[in-house]
Enzyme design. Structure first.
Site, PDB file in Angstrom:
ATOM      1  CB  SER A 137     -12.598  29.787   5.980  1.00 45.04           C
ATOM      2  OG  SER A 137     -12.587  28.662   6.830  1.00 45.04           O
ATOM      3  CD  GLU A 190     -23.980  22.647   6.442  1.00 46.02           C
ATOM      4  OE1 GLU A 190     -24.513  23.547   7.101  1.00 46.02           O
ATOM      5  OE2 GLU A 190     -24.216  21.432   6.615  1.00 46.02           O
ATOM      6  CB  ILE A 245       1.463  15.351  19.128  1.00 44.88           C
ATOM      7  CG1 ILE A 245       1.488  16.844  19.450  1.00 44.88           C
ATOM      8  CG2 ILE A 245       1.630  14.509  20.399  1.00 44.88           C
ATOM      9  CD1 ILE A 245       0.279  17.348  20.233  1.00 44.88           C
ATOM     10  CG  HIS A 246      -0.404  10.694  17.271  1.00 44.68           C
ATOM     11  ND1 HIS A 246      -1.062  11.752  17.828  1.00 44.68           N
ATOM     12  CD2 HIS A 246      -1.004   9.576  17.763  1.00 44.68           C
ATOM     13  CE1 HIS A 246      -2.025  11.293  18.615  1.00 44.68           C
ATOM     14  NE2 HIS A 246      -2.014   9.985  18.609  1.00 44.68           N
ATOM     15  N   GLY A 247       3.814  11.988  15.382  1.00 44.82           N
ATOM     16  CA  GLY A 247       4.937  11.676  14.502  1.00 44.82           C
ATOM     17  C   GLY A 247       4.521  10.653  13.458  1.00 44.82           C
ATOM     18  N   GLY A 248       5.375   9.671  13.220  1.00 42.96           N
ATOM     19  CA  GLY A 248       5.090   8.654  12.207  1.00 42.96           C
ATOM     20  C   GLY A 248       3.795   7.909  12.480  1.00 42.96           C
ATOM     21  CB  SER A 273     -18.921  30.389  -2.736  1.00 44.42           C
ATOM     22  OG  SER A 273     -18.169  29.465  -1.979  1.00 44.42           O
ATOM     23  N   GLY A 325     -30.110  19.945  -1.915  1.00 44.84           N
ATOM     24  CA  GLY A 325     -29.391  20.242  -3.150  1.00 44.84           C
ATOM     25  C   GLY A 325     -29.344  21.709  -3.513  1.00 44.84           C
ATOM     26  CB  THR A 370     -24.426  15.394   2.256  1.00 48.05           C
ATOM     27  OG1 THR A 370     -23.288  16.240   2.194  1.00 48.05           O
ATOM     28  CG2 THR A 370     -24.264  14.398   3.396  1.00 48.05           C
TER      29      THR A 370
END
Lengths: 259, 383
Positions: free
Chosen positions: B370, B367, B341-344, B136, B128, B162
């Protein structure tokens, strides 16, 4: 009168013969001389049927105490598979070192020689290796050692030196009785092999792999050629509605000859 | 003695990879979406992982740990994350934050008391630091600990923790001397069973849904003085070092998500036909796959470099921030491209990339965002 009615086994010596085979996702190729599998680019693994053998060995040790030894015959690459057996929990691993290809008979001879020296109460095999699929070595070793063997075992009980094994046969199980020492040849269903635990993996690093150089006797069979199966013929679409059924039936009957 | 950074995985790394991969495929894959949808904590999975040593992965055997090296740990996390990032996150939080904090900074009697149960998975750990008004900027912490006699009285709240609602043992950072700012923060071991400890809201999240995230409430908890970790005022410094180390785990987790996204995309591209050929035959798709593969390799190398430095006992501050920043950003990109790439079919729950796309977002946030990683990197560059 027989005095030794019950065989009180305090230390059970358990031997597992294991093989190092291409993993099931590998696309195998035939080697340049057309007689062997080409080892380049292949990922290897512990033969799945041998995993059942190792697991059963470990379970027997947990029940009776004793020692489980895993033995593999082959080149240095077999050490990876022996390491996996060590990580699963076997006590000792032995590499019978000979990188040359063997037929089942000459392989069985070397294994039988090792087994004779170690004289275990129980020798475990997987029912076949998934590389060349000969399914002969377990039975051959048992013959060479003049021991009983039970094949395609899906359930094994050992009490007071007596062995009760369930064999998988067409449509059911055959229950056979025998006694130790014995060769048991494992079939899928005998158990669920454990995952090597992280501790097991770390312990495996500390266990040595003993090496013994062995030489082959003359093989009984010679491989003439190894070929990939011919590509399958493309499927045929006869039609898309019920009117195609008579023609489909005719083709299945007359051409494919399956009905 | 330094052995040098070796690009080839060791025999042990391969065995760890094999065990983690087999477990993930056989035990996790079938239940991934169940836990994602219900947002339940996967206790049965954690129990099995505990039996295999995954909850005490990197700690010595004397504390019930498995004794994995940091490099072996990254392999383990990557393999689990390839199938279920949220379980990998639980393993990171438990191993990399709470148990690590105790292992790195607690005294021997604290280690003996708490580590064996954490390593065996008998108890779940939480950590914690974050609060509602301090993420931050950990200097804005409001949870306080006041000493009276032989106990510390803790009051305050923690957010986004967590294992908040499932954890048993927590490392809690609290202000012990407001005037000293960051040097007035201390770390305590707090047990769920202590009077005054309660669990607040369990968050309903975009992704990582099988990993429990809840707030914690401390109402006059009496923490025995022997539960202070290290010295008074050292808590924040400890936390930063724990985070440095934890970031290597998050980097490995990101690499796993990216690899899982690539694997699913390659499979789909080879199967899916459009305009009479497979997607894999289109250069536009090939270019996406090529970028993903290259970036994954680079991220994996940065991650392993950071783990290697940790193994060698070197400073990991810069390497861990670089690995975490790069890996989490390329993983976000990879998951995004995988859906494209998988589209729908990438937008529905039948394919794994939909979940990767949701799960991956935490990687650039948790953690240290960026932006925080960039601050850490810039500080080193400008030193």
């Amino acid at each position: 009168m027989t005095i030794l009615l019950t065989l009180d086994i305090t230390i059970m010596k358990i031997l597992c013969f294991i093989n190092h085979v291409p993993d099931t996702e590998t696309k195998v190729k035939v080697s340049g001389d057309g007689k062997l599998l080409d080892p380049t680019g292949i990922n290897y693994m512990l033969n799945p049927y041998d995993e059942f053998a190792v697991e059963e060995g470990l379970k027997l040790k947990e029940k009776f105490g004793g020692e489980v030894v895993a033995v593999s015959l082959g080149g240095d690459s077999h050490k990876d598979t022996l390491r996996k057996a060590l990580a699963m929990g076997v006590d000792k691993a032995v590499l019978l070192k000979d990188a040359n290809p063997r037929d089942s008979f000459s392989l069985a001879q070397s294994l039988a020689e090792y087994a004779k020296e170690y004289s275990p109460e129980i020798i475990l095999f997987g029912k076949q290796s998934i590389d060349y699929d000969d399914a002969q070595v377990g039975g051959l070793v048992a013959e060479m050692l003049n021991l009983p063997s039970i094949s395609v075992v899906v359930k094994l009980e050992i009490t007071d030196g007596k062995v009760i094994a369930h064999r998988e046969i067409e449509g059911g199980h055959e229950i056979v009785h025998s006694k130790l020492p014995i060769v048991i040849i494992a079939q899928k269903g005998l158990n669920t092999p454990r995952y090597p635990s992280l501790k097991g993996i770390m312990d495996a690093k500390r266990k040595p792999i003993e090496e013994k150089t062995v030489t082959a006797n003359s093989p009984k069979i010679e491989v003439i050629a190894l070929r990939k199966p011919p590509a399958k013929n493309p499927g045929k679409i006869v039609g898309t509605d019920a009117s195609a059924v008579p023609e489909l039936v005719r083709l299945l009957h007359e051409e494919a000859k399956v009905i | 003695m330094s052995s040098g950074f070796n690009l080839d995985p060791t025999e042990n790394m391969l065995l760890v990879q094999q065990t983690a991969r087999e477990f993930a495929e056989k035990e996790l894959r079938p239940v991934v979406m169940k836990y994602d949808e219900t947002q339940e904590f996967p206790f049965p999975i954690m129990k099995k992982l505990a039996e295999l040593g995954f909850l005490g992965a990197t700690f010595p055997e004397e504390y019930n740990g498995a004794g994995l090296s940091p490099l072996e740990f990254t392999v383990m996390i990557e393999e689990i994350a390839k199938v279920d990032p949220s379980v990998a996150l639980s393993l990171c939080a438990h191993n990399g934050l709470s148990a690590s904090h105790i292992f790195m900074f607690a005294n021997e009697s604290q280690k003996k008391k708490y580590l064996p149960d954490l390593c065996s998975g008998k108890k779940i750990g939480g950590w914690g630091l974050t609060e509602a008004f301090s993420g931050s900027d950990a200097g804005g912490m409001r949870t306080t600990a006041v000493k009276n006699g032989k106990t510390w009285t803790l009051n305050g709240n923690k957010n986004f923790i967590t294992h908040g609602s499932v954890g048993d043992i927590f490392i809690i950072l609290a202000v012990t001397d407001k005037s000293k700012n960051k040097n007035g923060i201390s770390a305590f071991i707090v047990e769920k069973s202590m009077k005054g400890f309660s669990v607040g809201k369990k968050e309903n999240k975009l992704g990582m849904r099988a990993s429990d995230t809840s707030s914690l409430i401390f109402d006059n908890i009496q923490v025995p003085e022997e539960n202070l970790i290290g010295k008074e005022g050292e808590g924040f410094k400890q936390a930063l070092q724990v985070l440095d180390s934890g970031r290597i785990g998050i980097a490995a987790l990101s690499v796993g998500i990216a690899q899982g996204s690539l694997d699913a995309s390659v499979k789909y591209a080879k199967e899916r036909q459009q305009f009479g050929k497979t997607l894999a035959e289109f250069q536009g798709i090939q270019f996406k796959l090529a970028d993903m593969a290259m970036e994954i390799e680079a991220a994996r190398l940065l991650t392993r470099k950071a783990a290697f430095l940790k193994q060698e006992g070197k400073d990991i501050n810069l390497a861990a921030a670089q690995a975490k920043y790069f890996a989490s950003e390329i993983a976000s990109k990879a998951a995004n491209e995988a859906v494209q790439i998988h589209g729908g079919y990438g937008f529905i729950k039948e394919f794994p990339v939909e979940k990767f796309y949701r799960d991956v977002k935490l990687m650039t946030i948790g953690e240290g965002t960026s932006e925080v990683q960039k601050m850490v990197i810039a500080r080193k560059v400008l030193e």
